[in-house]
Design an enzyme around this catalytic site. Structure first.
Site, PDB file in Angstrom:
ATOM      1  N   LYS A 215      25.854 -40.946 -10.821  1.00  0.00           N
ATOM      2  CA  LYS A 215      26.969 -40.689  -9.895  1.00  0.00           C
ATOM      3  C   LYS A 215      26.508 -39.966  -8.637  1.00  0.00           C
ATOM      4  O   LYS A 215      27.118 -40.096  -7.575  1.00  0.00           O
ATOM      5  CB  LYS A 215      28.031 -39.809 -10.565  1.00  0.00           C
ATOM      6  CG  LYS A 215      28.782 -40.472 -11.697  1.00  0.00           C
ATOM      7  CD  LYS A 215      29.716 -39.459 -12.354  1.00  0.00           C
ATOM      8  CE  LYS A 215      30.310 -40.013 -13.641  1.00  0.00           C
ATOM      9  NZ  LYS A 215      30.834 -38.962 -14.512  1.00  0.00           N
TER      10      LYS A 215
ATOM     11  N   HIS B  10      28.674 -24.598 -11.995  1.00  0.00           N
ATOM     12  CA  HIS B  10      27.488 -25.465 -12.002  1.00  0.00           C
ATOM     13  C   HIS B  10      26.484 -24.943 -10.975  1.00  0.00           C
ATOM     14  O   HIS B  10      26.822 -24.756  -9.794  1.00  0.00           O
ATOM     15  CB  HIS B  10      27.871 -26.892 -11.633  1.00  0.00           C
ATOM     16  CG  HIS B  10      28.661 -27.623 -12.682  1.00  0.00           C
ATOM     17  ND1 HIS B  10      28.882 -27.137 -13.957  1.00  0.00           N
ATOM     18  CD2 HIS B  10      29.275 -28.835 -12.650  1.00  0.00           C
ATOM     19  CE1 HIS B  10      29.589 -28.015 -14.652  1.00  0.00           C
ATOM     20  NE2 HIS B  10      29.852 -29.051 -13.871  1.00  0.00           N
TER      21      HIS B  10
ATOM     22  N   ARG C 133      22.791 -29.720 -19.326  1.00  0.00           N
ATOM     23  CA  ARG C 133      23.927 -28.901 -19.794  1.00  0.00           C
ATOM     24  C   ARG C 133      23.357 -27.573 -20.281  1.00  0.00           C
ATOM     25  O   ARG C 133      22.403 -27.560 -21.073  1.00  0.00           O
ATOM     26  CB  ARG C 133      24.658 -29.625 -20.929  1.00  0.00           C
ATOM     27  CG  ARG C 133      25.924 -28.923 -21.385  1.00  0.00           C
ATOM     28  CD  ARG C 133      27.084 -29.104 -20.439  1.00  0.00           C
ATOM     29  NE  ARG C 133      27.561 -30.473 -20.366  1.00  0.00           N
ATOM     30  CZ  ARG C 133      28.328 -30.938 -19.371  1.00  0.00           C
ATOM     31  NH1 ARG C 133      28.688 -30.141 -18.376  1.00  0.00           N
ATOM     32  NH2 ARG C 133      28.725 -32.196 -19.347  1.00  0.00           N
TER      33      ARG C 133
ATOM     34  N   ARG D 230      36.096 -43.603  -7.841  1.00  0.00           N
ATOM     35  CA  ARG D 230      35.411 -42.852  -6.778  1.00  0.00           C
ATOM     36  C   ARG D 230      34.558 -43.725  -5.873  1.00  0.00           C
ATOM     37  O   ARG D 230      34.415 -43.444  -4.702  1.00  0.00           O
ATOM     38  CB  ARG D 230      34.513 -41.776  -7.391  1.00  0.00           C
ATOM     39  CG  ARG D 230      35.255 -40.579  -7.925  1.00  0.00           C
ATOM     40  CD  ARG D 230      34.248 -39.560  -8.437  1.00  0.00           C
ATOM     41  NE  ARG D 230      34.889 -38.540  -9.231  1.00  0.00           N
ATOM     42  CZ  ARG D 230      34.310 -37.944 -10.274  1.00  0.00           C
ATOM     43  NH1 ARG D 230      33.086 -38.286 -10.646  1.00  0.00           N
ATOM     44  NH2 ARG D 230      34.940 -37.008 -10.934  1.00  0.00           N
TER      45      ARG D 230
ATOM     46  N   ASN E 109      33.108 -25.403 -11.293  1.00  0.00           N
ATOM     47  CA  ASN E 109      33.313 -26.821 -11.598  1.00  0.00           C
ATOM     48  C   ASN E 109      34.739 -27.212 -11.918  1.00  0.00           C
ATOM     49  O   ASN E 109      35.172 -28.313 -11.559  1.00  0.00           O
ATOM     50  CB  ASN E 109      32.398 -27.255 -12.751  1.00  0.00           C
ATOM     51  CG  ASN E 109      32.565 -26.421 -13.987  1.00  0.00           C
ATOM     52  OD1 ASN E 109      32.341 -25.210 -13.954  1.00  0.00           O
ATOM     53  ND2 ASN E 109      32.954 -27.025 -15.089  1.00  0.00           N
ATOM     54  N   THR E 110      35.522 -26.336 -12.568  1.00  0.00           N
ATOM     55  CA  THR E 110      36.896 -26.781 -12.876  1.00  0.00           C
ATOM     56  C   THR E 110      37.881 -26.373 -11.777  1.00  0.00           C
ATOM     57  O   THR E 110      39.021 -26.817 -11.791  1.00  0.00           O
ATOM     58  CB  THR E 110      37.405 -26.264 -14.243  1.00  0.00           C
ATOM     59  OG1 THR E 110      37.392 -24.840 -14.241  1.00  0.00           O
ATOM     60  CG2 THR E 110      36.561 -26.797 -15.377  1.00  0.00           C
TER      61      THR E 110
ATOM     62  N   VAL F  60      40.794 -29.591 -17.451  1.00  0.00           N
ATOM     63  CA  VAL F  60      41.145 -29.641 -16.025  1.00  0.00           C
ATOM     64  C   VAL F  60      42.662 -29.583 -15.858  1.00  0.00           C
ATOM     65  O   VAL F  60      43.174 -28.915 -14.963  1.00  0.00           O
ATOM     66  CB  VAL F  60      40.541 -30.905 -15.359  1.00  0.00           C
ATOM     67  CG1 VAL F  60      41.004 -31.034 -13.921  1.00  0.00           C
ATOM     68  CG2 VAL F  60      39.017 -30.859 -15.426  1.00  0.00           C
TER      69      VAL F  60
ATOM     70  N   THR G 139      47.148 -31.448 -20.761  1.00  0.00           N
ATOM     71  CA  THR G 139      46.709 -30.600 -21.874  1.00  0.00           C
ATOM     72  C   THR G 139      45.200 -30.361 -21.900  1.00  0.00           C
ATOM     73  O   THR G 139      44.723 -29.531 -22.666  1.00  0.00           O
ATOM     74  CB  THR G 139      47.128 -31.252 -23.215  1.00  0.00           C
ATOM     75  OG1 THR G 139      46.736 -32.632 -23.162  1.00  0.00           O
ATOM     76  CG2 THR G 139      48.620 -31.153 -23.440  1.00  0.00           C
TER      77      THR G 139
ATOM     78  N   GLY H  74      32.433 -28.311 -18.098  1.00  0.00           N
ATOM     79  CA  GLY H  74      32.345 -29.614 -17.432  1.00  0.00           C
ATOM     80  C   GLY H  74      32.476 -30.771 -18.402  1.00  0.00           C
ATOM     81  O   GLY H  74      32.744 -31.897 -17.990  1.00  0.00           O
TER      82      GLY H  74
ATOM     83  N   CYS I 151      32.019 -32.878 -10.072  1.00  0.00           N
ATOM     84  CA  CYS I 151      31.994 -31.423  -9.854  1.00  0.00           C
ATOM     85  C   CYS I 151      30.624 -30.913  -9.398  1.00  0.00           C
ATOM     86  O   CYS I 151      30.530 -29.983  -8.593  1.00  0.00           O
ATOM     87  CB  CYS I 151      32.435 -30.706 -11.126  1.00  0.00           C
ATOM     88  SG  CYS I 151      31.804 -31.436 -12.649  1.00  0.00           S
TER      89      CYS I 151
HETATM   90  P1  NAP Z   1      39.710 -33.172 -21.574  1.00  0.00           P
HETATM   91  O1  NAP Z   1      39.684 -31.703 -21.762  1.00  0.00           O
HETATM   92  O2  NAP Z   1      39.121 -34.044 -22.629  1.00  0.00           O
HETATM   93  O3  NAP Z   1      41.253 -33.625 -21.319  1.00  0.00           O
HETATM   94  C1  NAP Z   1      41.645 -34.973 -21.291  1.00  0.00           C
HETATM   95  C2  NAP Z   1      43.149 -35.107 -21.048  1.00  0.00           C
HETATM   96  O4  NAP Z   1      43.494 -36.508 -21.005  1.00  0.00           O
HETATM   97  C3  NAP Z   1      44.032 -34.479 -22.119  1.00  0.00           C
HETATM   98  O5  NAP Z   1      45.230 -34.032 -21.526  1.00  0.00           O
HETATM   99  C4  NAP Z   1      44.333 -35.675 -23.048  1.00  0.00           C
HETATM  100  O6  NAP Z   1      45.576 -35.548 -23.720  1.00  0.00           O
HETATM  101  C5  NAP Z   1      44.454 -36.786 -22.025  1.00  0.00           C
HETATM  102  N1  NAP Z   1      44.134 -38.077 -22.648  1.00  0.00           N
HETATM  103  C6  NAP Z   1      43.009 -38.395 -23.345  1.00  0.00           C
HETATM  104  N2  NAP Z   1      43.085 -39.673 -23.768  1.00  0.00           N
HETATM  105  C7  NAP Z   1      44.281 -40.153 -23.356  1.00  0.00           C
HETATM  106  C8  NAP Z   1      44.948 -41.395 -23.513  1.00  0.00           C
HETATM  107  N3  NAP Z   1      44.391 -42.430 -24.160  1.00  0.00           N
HETATM  108  N4  NAP Z   1      46.170 -41.550 -22.929  1.00  0.00           N
HETATM  109  C9  NAP Z   1      46.740 -40.533 -22.277  1.00  0.00           C
HETATM  110  N5  NAP Z   1      46.149 -39.307 -22.096  1.00  0.00           N
HETATM  111  C10 NAP Z   1      44.944 -39.134 -22.642  1.00  0.00           C
HETATM  112  O7  NAP Z   1      38.948 -33.600 -20.224  1.00  0.00           O
HETATM  113  P2  NAP Z   1      38.722 -32.734 -18.858  1.00  0.00           P
HETATM  114  O8  NAP Z   1      37.432 -32.028 -18.877  1.00  0.00           O
HETATM  115  O9  NAP Z   1      39.973 -31.999 -18.555  1.00  0.00           O
HETATM  116  O10 NAP Z   1      38.493 -33.926 -17.810  1.00  0.00           O
HETATM  117  C11 NAP Z   1      39.569 -34.725 -17.333  1.00  0.00           C
HETATM  118  C12 NAP Z   1      39.051 -35.668 -16.256  1.00  0.00           C
HETATM  119  O11 NAP Z   1      38.559 -34.891 -15.152  1.00  0.00           O
HETATM  120  C13 NAP Z   1      37.882 -36.557 -16.712  1.00  0.00           C
HETATM  121  O12 NAP Z   1      37.974 -37.825 -16.096  1.00  0.00           O
HETATM  122  C14 NAP Z   1      36.669 -35.784 -16.221  1.00  0.00           C
HETATM  123  O13 NAP Z   1      35.543 -36.627 -16.013  1.00  0.00           O
HETATM  124  C15 NAP Z   1      37.185 -35.231 -14.895  1.00  0.00           C
HETATM  125  N6  NAP Z   1      36.512 -34.017 -14.408  1.00  0.00           N
HETATM  126  C16 NAP Z   1      36.263 -32.961 -15.233  1.00  0.00           C
HETATM  127  C17 NAP Z   1      35.638 -31.825 -14.710  1.00  0.00           C
HETATM  128  C18 NAP Z   1      35.334 -30.600 -15.547  1.00  0.00           C
HETATM  129  O14 NAP Z   1      34.658 -29.686 -15.034  1.00  0.00           O
HETATM  130  N7  NAP Z   1      35.810 -30.527 -16.804  1.00  0.00           N
HETATM  131  C19 NAP Z   1      35.275 -31.787 -13.376  1.00  0.00           C
HETATM  132  C20 NAP Z   1      35.569 -32.872 -12.547  1.00  0.00           C
HETATM  133  C21 NAP Z   1      36.173 -33.984 -13.091  1.00  0.00           C
HETATM  134  P3  NAP Z   1      45.691 -34.978 -25.250  1.00  0.00           P
HETATM  135  O15 NAP Z   1      45.428 -33.503 -25.181  1.00  0.00           O
HETATM  136  O16 NAP Z   1      47.087 -35.311 -25.600  1.00  0.00           O
HETATM  137  O17 NAP Z   1      44.657 -35.713 -26.040  1.00  0.00           O
END
Ligand code: NAP
Length: 353
Positions: free
Chosen positions: A207, A244, A237, A112, A329-330, A18, A15, A182, A151
């Site tokens: 990182k 990015h 940011r 990582r 990035n995504t 990413v 959800t 991001g 990313c």
């Molecule tokens: P996000 O929008 O906050 O999404 C987080 C996801 O994890 C949601 O599906 C959430 O579910 C779920 N979640 C959160 N807490 C949880 C828990 N306690 N148990 C089970 N599920 C849980 O974050 P995002 O930006 O997509 O990033 C996700 C990961 O990818 C992170 O580790 C981030 O560092 C990494 N990442 C992100 C990017 C980027 O550009 N955004 C790039 C590279 C890596 P609900 O919706 O149900 O809360």
């Protein structure tokens, strides 16, 4: 990849920002069939279209709107799982999935920099997959865990890998201008980011050096020797939705001219192991000669968001060369990069067991 049946795959954190990209990429993938969407207790049991606050262009694909979100437990009907959960959740849950036999392709930072976990960009370091054999023996996992890099450093590594092979990268001074997406959803408050630049992203600068050393390192008999280089970074940011941008100065062992560097980047051909993978772009590196490129809005979507755009390659009066990179990035920096890792695993035969 064998003809016929597609490989069932699931998304952990489906959800999130990413996770939504994963959904978009996997509903119509030639090798994979999306069979499981998992997220937190907040979403579990609800139809995906209702549980998910869709933040990327378009709408949730019709194929998944009514699909019930599952809790994050390792009993999903899938062979490969893509992890897009916060790092603290990943640290706990990803080993449980590998222990239960899943091939885990993670976007989270939790593992990582762990010695036996590969950090992959298939066109740069597909040979690092050899680390997986030791991982499975040491941990007794029937499954495995591979990770995608941060990313921002993904784009930097794509520019520096060919240059390192030719001239030896020793020093990197980098200033990132990182998109709002991001930070996930809801991410940074509109009141903080509108008309503004925030010169701090928690945990980010640390990182960059570790991941770049690992990505440009060498693997022999399954053991990684990190590249001998140092990174000084400023992470910012900025009010850009996706993409990015990084301004870089680089010091080399053998000092190249800008033309030397441009020739090497233009001639770079990815490792053979990544050839023919569905998500690998036709042209990995776009070297731009316009004085005002690359730019995130104009260049992030090159090759479906999978190519690196690099430009402004010119002398540096402090180190040797300056340049600017843009990466999506995504996509390349997150979901598409992890899908490419999974394709590499399949091509290497890991999905057959
Ligand atoms: P996000 O929008 O906050 O999404 C987080 C996801 O994890 C949601 O599906 C959430 O579910 C779920 N979640 C959160 N807490 C949880 C828990 N306690 N148990 C089970 N599920 C849980 O974050 P995002 O930006 O997509 O990033 C996700 C990961 O990818 C992170 O580790 C981030 O560092 C990494 N990442 C992100 C990017 C980027 O550009 N955004 C790039 C590279 C890596 P609900 O919706 O149900 O809360």
């Amino acid at each position: 990849m064998a003809e016929g049946r597609k490989i069932p795959v699931g998304i952990l954190g489906a959800t999130g920002a990413v996770g939504q990209r994963f959904v978009q990429l996997l509903v119509d993938h030639p090798w994979f069939e999306l069979t499981a969407l998992a997220a937190s207790e907040r979403s579990a049991g609800r139809p995906y279209g209702e549980a998910c606050q869709w933040v990327i262009p378009g709408d949730p694909p019709y194929q998944v709107r009514e699909h019930l979100v599952r809790p994050l437990v390792p009993d999903l009907p899938a062979k490969i799982v893509f992890s897009a959960v916060p790092a603290d959740v990943a640290r706990e849950i990803e080993p449980q999935f590998a222990q239960r036999g899943y091939l885990v392709c993670s976007n989270a930072s939790a593992f990582r920099n762990v010695a036996d976990i590969p950090l992959l960009i298939p066109e740069l370091n597909a040979d690092h997959l050899a680390m997986v054999e030791r991982q499975r023996v040491q941990r007794g996992w029937p499954g495995l865990l591979v990770t995608s890099p941060n990313c921002t450093i993904t784009g930097v590594a794509m520019a520096l890998k060919p240059l390192d092979a030719a001239f030896g990268v020793r020093k990197v001074f980098m200033t990132s201008m990182q998109a709002i997406s991001g930070a996930g959803y809801p991410g940074v408050s509109a009141l903080d980011i509108t008309d503004n630049v925030i010169p701090y992203i928690a945990g980010e600068e640390e990182k960059f050096q570790q991941e770049l050393q690992k990505l440009l390192g060498h693997v022999s008999e399954g053991v990684l020797t990190p590249a001998d280089l140092v990174v000084s970074a400023h992470a910012n940011r900025v009010a850009v939705l996706d993409g990015h941008t990084v301004s870089l100065s680089v010091g080399f062992e053998q000092r190249p001219t800008p033309d030397d560097a441009i020739a090497v980047l233009r001639a770079y051909r990815p490792a053979l192991a990544s050839a023919g993978l569905p998500s690998s772009p036709k042209h990995l590196i776009r070297v731009m000669s316009e004085p005002d490129r690359p730019q995130p809005r104009r260049d992030r979507d090159a090759e479906g968001g999978m190519a690196l755009s690099v430009g402004r390659i010119r002398p540096c009066p402090i180190l040797d060369l300056r340049m600017t990179t843009v990466i999506h990035n995504t996509l390349r920096g997150a979901a598409s990069g992890a899908v490419l890792n999974a394709e590499l695993l399949v091509a290497a035969g890991y999905a057959e067991a």
